[in-house]
Design a protein around this motif. Sequence first.
Motif, PDB file in Angstrom:
ATOM      1  N   SER A 223       0.805  -1.224   0.000  1.00  0.00           N
ATOM      2  CA  SER A 223       0.000   0.000   0.000  1.00  0.00           C
ATOM      3  C   SER A 223       0.836   1.273   0.000  1.00  0.00           C
ATOM      4  CB  SER A 223      -0.928   0.011   1.220  1.00  0.00           C
ATOM      5  OG  SER A 223      -0.163  -0.009   2.423  1.00  0.00           O
ATOM      6  N   GLY A 224       2.155   1.140   0.158  1.00  0.00           N
ATOM      7  CA  GLY A 224       3.008   2.319   0.185  1.00  0.00           C
ATOM      8  C   GLY A 224       3.353   2.797   1.577  1.00  0.00           C
ATOM      9  N   ARG A 225       2.766   2.194   2.618  1.00  0.00           N
ATOM     10  CA  ARG A 225       3.067   2.567   4.011  1.00  0.00           C
ATOM     11  C   ARG A 225       4.192   1.669   4.522  1.00  0.00           C
ATOM     12  NH1 ARG A 225      -2.304   1.457   3.999  1.00  0.00           N
ATOM     13  NH2 ARG A 225      -1.964  -0.247   5.477  1.00  0.00           N
ATOM     14  N   LEU A 226       5.371   1.855   3.966  1.00  0.00           N
ATOM     15  CA  LEU A 226       6.470   0.929   4.210  1.00  0.00           C
ATOM     16  C   LEU A 226       7.113   1.158   5.573  1.00  0.00           C
ATOM     17  CD1 LEU A 226       8.264  -1.315   3.087  1.00  0.00           C
ATOM     18  CD2 LEU A 226       9.752   0.465   2.158  1.00  0.00           C
ATOM     19  N   SER A 227       7.358   0.042   6.283  1.00  0.00           N
ATOM     20  CA  SER A 227       8.086   0.071   7.555  1.00  0.00           C
ATOM     21  C   SER A 227       8.852  -1.238   7.681  1.00  0.00           C
ATOM     22  CB  SER A 227       7.122   0.233   8.731  1.00  0.00           C
ATOM     23  OG  SER A 227       7.815   0.095   9.961  1.00  0.00           O
ATOM     24  N   VAL A 228      10.144  -1.138   7.977  1.00  0.00           N
ATOM     25  CA  VAL A 228      10.964  -2.340   8.095  1.00  0.00           C
ATOM     26  C   VAL A 228      10.930  -2.921   9.502  1.00  0.00           C
ATOM     27  CG1 VAL A 228      12.505  -1.642   6.238  1.00  0.00           C
ATOM     28  CG2 VAL A 228      13.035  -0.982   8.593  1.00  0.00           C
ATOM     29  N   THR A 229      10.338  -2.202  10.443  1.00  0.00           N
ATOM     30  CA  THR A 229      10.288  -2.688  11.828  1.00  0.00           C
ATOM     31  C   THR A 229       9.604  -4.055  11.942  1.00  0.00           C
ATOM     32  OG1 THR A 229      10.276  -0.430  12.683  1.00  0.00           O
ATOM     33  CG2 THR A 229       9.521  -2.169  14.167  1.00  0.00           C
ATOM     34  N   PRO A 230       8.436  -4.271  11.324  1.00  0.00           N
ATOM     35  CA  PRO A 230       7.820  -5.603  11.403  1.00  0.00           C
ATOM     36  C   PRO A 230       8.722  -6.703  10.856  1.00  0.00           C
ATOM     37  CG  PRO A 230       6.243  -4.007  10.570  1.00  0.00           C
ATOM     38  CD  PRO A 230       7.580  -3.331  10.581  1.00  0.00           C
ATOM     39  N   LEU A 231       9.475  -6.396   9.799  1.00  0.00           N
ATOM     40  CA  LEU A 231      10.359  -7.404   9.228  1.00  0.00           C
ATOM     41  C   LEU A 231      11.499  -7.740  10.182  1.00  0.00           C
ATOM     42  CD1 LEU A 231      10.484  -8.986   6.588  1.00  0.00           C
ATOM     43  CD2 LEU A 231      12.114  -7.312   5.733  1.00  0.00           C
ATOM     44  N   ILE A 232      12.025  -6.731  10.867  1.00  0.00           N
ATOM     45  CA  ILE A 232      13.087  -6.968  11.848  1.00  0.00           C
ATOM     46  C   ILE A 232      12.567  -7.838  12.994  1.00  0.00           C
ATOM     47  CG2 ILE A 232      14.571  -5.862  13.559  1.00  0.00           C
ATOM     48  CD1 ILE A 232      14.758  -3.462  11.671  1.00  0.00           C
ATOM     49  N   ILE A 233      11.356  -7.553  13.458  1.00  0.00           N
ATOM     50  CA  ILE A 233      10.763  -8.360  14.530  1.00  0.00           C
ATOM     51  C   ILE A 233      10.568  -9.799  14.066  1.00  0.00           C
ATOM     52  CG2 ILE A 233       8.727  -8.658  15.998  1.00  0.00           C
ATOM     53  CD1 ILE A 233       8.395  -5.627  15.975  1.00  0.00           C
ATOM     54  N   ALA A 234      10.132  -9.967  12.810  1.00  0.00           N
ATOM     55  CA  ALA A 234       9.939 -11.311  12.263  1.00  0.00           C
ATOM     56  C   ALA A 234      11.258 -12.072  12.211  1.00  0.00           C
ATOM     57  CB  ALA A 234       9.320 -11.226  10.870  1.00  0.00           C
ATOM     58  N   VAL A 235      12.327 -11.401  11.846  1.00  0.00           N
ATOM     59  CA  VAL A 235      13.653 -12.044  11.805  1.00  0.00           C
ATOM     60  C   VAL A 235      14.092 -12.456  13.207  1.00  0.00           C
ATOM     61  CG1 VAL A 235      16.097 -11.648  11.321  1.00  0.00           C
ATOM     62  CG2 VAL A 235      14.368 -10.884   9.685  1.00  0.00           C
ATOM     63  N   LEU A 236      13.884 -11.581  14.180  1.00  0.00           N
ATOM     64  CA  LEU A 236      14.257 -11.913  15.561  1.00  0.00           C
ATOM     65  C   LEU A 236      13.465 -13.117  16.078  1.00  0.00           C
ATOM     66  CD1 LEU A 236      14.547  -8.325  17.116  1.00  0.00           C
ATOM     67  CD2 LEU A 236      16.405  -9.862  16.422  1.00  0.00           C
ATOM     68  N   LEU A 237      12.171 -13.162  15.771  1.00  0.00           N
ATOM     69  CA  LEU A 237      11.366 -14.313  16.169  1.00  0.00           C
ATOM     70  C   LEU A 237      11.841 -15.580  15.475  1.00  0.00           C
ATOM     71  CD1 LEU A 237       7.757 -12.792  16.212  1.00  0.00           C
ATOM     72  CD2 LEU A 237       9.036 -13.677  18.168  1.00  0.00           C
ATOM     73  N   THR A 238      12.243 -15.444  14.217  1.00  0.00           N
ATOM     74  CA  THR A 238      12.747 -16.605  13.473  1.00  0.00           C
ATOM     75  C   THR A 238      14.014 -17.153  14.116  1.00  0.00           C
ATOM     76  OG1 THR A 238      11.820 -15.768  11.397  1.00  0.00           O
ATOM     77  CG2 THR A 238      13.596 -17.376  11.233  1.00  0.00           C
ATOM     78  N   VAL A 239      14.903 -16.255  14.537  1.00  0.00           N
ATOM     79  CA  VAL A 239      16.119 -16.683  15.242  1.00  0.00           C
ATOM     80  C   VAL A 239      15.760 -17.412  16.534  1.00  0.00           C
ATOM     81  CG1 VAL A 239      18.196 -15.885  16.421  1.00  0.00           C
ATOM     82  CG2 VAL A 239      17.543 -14.864  14.234  1.00  0.00           C
ATOM     83  N   ALA A 240      14.777 -16.881  17.262  1.00  0.00           N
ATOM     84  CA  ALA A 240      14.341 -17.531  18.501  1.00  0.00           C
ATOM     85  C   ALA A 240      13.770 -18.913  18.213  1.00  0.00           C
ATOM     86  CB  ALA A 240      13.290 -16.665  19.201  1.00  0.00           C
ATOM     87  N   TYR A 241      12.964 -19.037  17.149  1.00  0.00           N
ATOM     88  CA  TYR A 241      12.439 -20.354  16.768  1.00  0.00           C
ATOM     89  C   TYR A 241      13.582 -21.337  16.513  1.00  0.00           C
ATOM     90  CZ  TYR A 241       8.053 -17.846  15.660  1.00  0.00           C
ATOM     91  OH  TYR A 241       6.922 -17.071  15.702  1.00  0.00           O
ATOM     92  N   GLY A 242      14.610 -20.856  15.794  1.00  0.00           N
ATOM     93  CA  GLY A 242      15.726 -21.728  15.449  1.00  0.00           C
ATOM     94  C   GLY A 242      16.490 -22.211  16.670  1.00  0.00           C
TER      95      GLY A 242
END
Length: 265
Positions: A223-242
């Motif tokens: 939609s054009g409302r770009l924010s990388v913060t959610p992606l960073i949180i997703a990466v951190l959660l992925t590391v925790a899962y691993g």
Amino acid sequence: MSHLLTRTGRLQNAVWTFFTAARTEQRSMRGNPLLLVNAGFLPVVLLIIAVETQRPAPGRAAEIVVSVMLTALWGSTIWTSGGVLRRERTYGTLARCVCGVESPTLVLFGKSLGATLYGVGTILASTLGTVLALRLPVAMAHPLLMALGLVIVVVSATTLGALLSCLFLLTRNGLTWSGALMYPVFVLGGLLIPQDVLPVWLRWVPQLLSLRWINEFFSGAASGRLSVTPLIIAVLLTVAYGVIARRTYQWSIDKARQRGSLDYA
């Protein structure tokens, strides 16, 4: 020099093992009925239901499509990637996976990647066909960033599948737990149903699911409302899962070796 060559050889063997495990799992997934239902039919059904309730605008259409795809990915992950070790135990090949030369964790993540790639490919194909059939006005404001997000989706789903596979290995009722976890996440995962419509005391649940944050990133990128913060949180959660998956897998293997029940018969 010899030490460097030895490390290079080990790295090459590890890479070969990882991708061989992925290819092996992909071959075993062909014709899997659970994959066809959750990755092939489910996104079609959900997308038709979501669209027919209201004809969305271009920006909103992209958000609905992304939410449907990630919801279907959860269903695919919990039944395919999450069942990797369960299938190995059923086929009697779990001991061979654990006692190989290379790290069993490497084999687990490789197999989870193979199942995830097959699921993601099926979901993309079925969703694209449905979008074209329904003539949805899907718009993408940041296609390159969405491509990066897709890579994160694959990595996160692979890691989440490995974690679920380890947890399901600890119980003989893995199929029951798979079914029990599937639909609550559909409702509480913050994907198709927005988080703000959930009861206040349940709004913490979506925060623990990386797919929810990836959904927020995709929706903003479309939609054009770009924010990388959610992606960073997703990466951190992925590391925790691993980290949790690796420790859980090693703990379950050690317990099985102590009991002399490595086949989990």
